[in-house]
Scaffold this motif. Sequence first.
Motif, PDB file in Angstrom:
ATOM      1  N   GLU A 134       0.815  -1.216   0.000  1.00 43.48           N
ATOM      2  CA  GLU A 134       0.000   0.000   0.000  1.00 43.48           C
ATOM      3  C   GLU A 134       0.843   1.258   0.000  1.00 43.48           C
ATOM      4  O   GLU A 134       0.479   2.260  -0.608  1.00 43.48           O
ATOM      5  CB  GLU A 134      -0.904   0.014   1.246  1.00 43.48           C
ATOM      6  N   ASN A 166      -0.433   7.195  -0.791  1.00 45.95           N
ATOM      7  CA  ASN A 166      -1.496   6.426  -1.405  1.00 45.95           C
ATOM      8  C   ASN A 166      -2.620   6.195  -0.396  1.00 45.95           C
ATOM      9  O   ASN A 166      -2.393   5.758   0.721  1.00 45.95           O
ATOM     10  CB  ASN A 166      -0.954   5.074  -1.886  1.00 45.95           C
ATOM     11  N   ASN A 168      -5.481   4.443  -1.453  1.00 42.81           N
ATOM     12  CA  ASN A 168      -6.335   3.478  -2.140  1.00 42.81           C
ATOM     13  C   ASN A 168      -6.285   2.088  -1.523  1.00 42.81           C
ATOM     14  O   ASN A 168      -6.852   1.151  -2.075  1.00 42.81           O
ATOM     15  CB  ASN A 168      -5.922   3.378  -3.618  1.00 42.81           C
ATOM     16  N   ILE A 171      -2.403  -1.766  -3.396  1.00 43.33           N
ATOM     17  CA  ILE A 171      -2.434  -1.522  -4.837  1.00 43.33           C
ATOM     18  C   ILE A 171      -2.217  -2.864  -5.529  1.00 43.33           C
ATOM     19  O   ILE A 171      -1.086  -3.298  -5.762  1.00 43.33           O
ATOM     20  CB  ILE A 171      -1.355  -0.510  -5.248  1.00 43.33           C
ATOM     21  N   THR A 178      -3.275   2.608 -11.123  1.00 43.78           N
ATOM     22  CA  THR A 178      -3.875   3.238  -9.955  1.00 43.78           C
ATOM     23  C   THR A 178      -3.328   4.653  -9.794  1.00 43.78           C
ATOM     24  O   THR A 178      -2.115   4.865  -9.822  1.00 43.78           O
ATOM     25  CB  THR A 178      -3.579   2.433  -8.684  1.00 43.78           C
TER      26      THR A 178
END
Length: 315
Positions: A134, A166, A168, A171, A178
Amino acid sequence: LIIFLIIMALKVNSQHILSTNLVPNPSFEEYKYCPFSCSQIDFAVPWNSTRIVTGSSDYLNNCTTFYWLLAFLQKISPRTGDGCAGIIVMNNPFNMTGVYREYIATKLTKQLINKKKYCVNFFVIPFTSVYVIEDIGMFFSINQINSENPFFFALTLIDSVPQIKNNNGLINDTLNWTKISGVYEAKGAEEYITIGNFNNDINTNYWISPNSNPLTAYYMIDDVSVCECSFDINLGADTMLCEGETIILNPNLPNATYTWQDSSHAATYEVKQPGTYWVRAYVAEYDVYSSDTIVITQGDDSFCNPPLTIPNVIT
């Protein structure tokens, strides 16, 4: 002509959020040599790997004939154009090889200005889904960072806190790039950016498939941008409203969602009576809020019916 001018004004106003990209060679298309091996990110001038001796990041470009790079490019194409970068963001912690990191870095085209806000975007994609992390981010600095440690090969971690992180989660999408984005308020004089994993193994959120034993987590990077941006909205100066008239309030912030004082969410608001009106805009891409308020009072006779002045001289 009036309609044309209005359209052009709206276009200019809707694009004020971003200025020129300060990242040189943002898509890794320009190069002094076509890559013929690994560890050649410096071919994509002016990018570099923050290390001199103990290994470096990769430059991937469709012009290459090197089998190892071709294997990567045949599986994952650059997001745009022919070039992109590739880095090892983390070794397999179960292989007891120590902390190992690769980074890419470059000098911006100009120094950042104190208190100015800069919108940041870059795109990443893992080469494989069996080992993903991540914690990939971007770090702004005044000077070039050197992650080289000539005495301990494994200690290549840049122990800094990236200003852009990040958000999100893991990843793990190997089909779509992304987007990592954020807003950075400059301290002033920052001139370099560095991209990679700035966490040690203990603090890195990662996942490894239980049925595999990969050596590294490898990510490709493309389309990096750092642009001065503004999220300020302006409903205009306080004004008066005449009977039978309406005023259209338009915050006009691109890609924003709005919440008005009456909890409505339209892009514009029609004012039919005096009052205090406010709007709060939210740009999800950068997780930024902005707001403004306007007071509209009942127009008096001098405002709504100004006296007609007729000149006594005609040329």
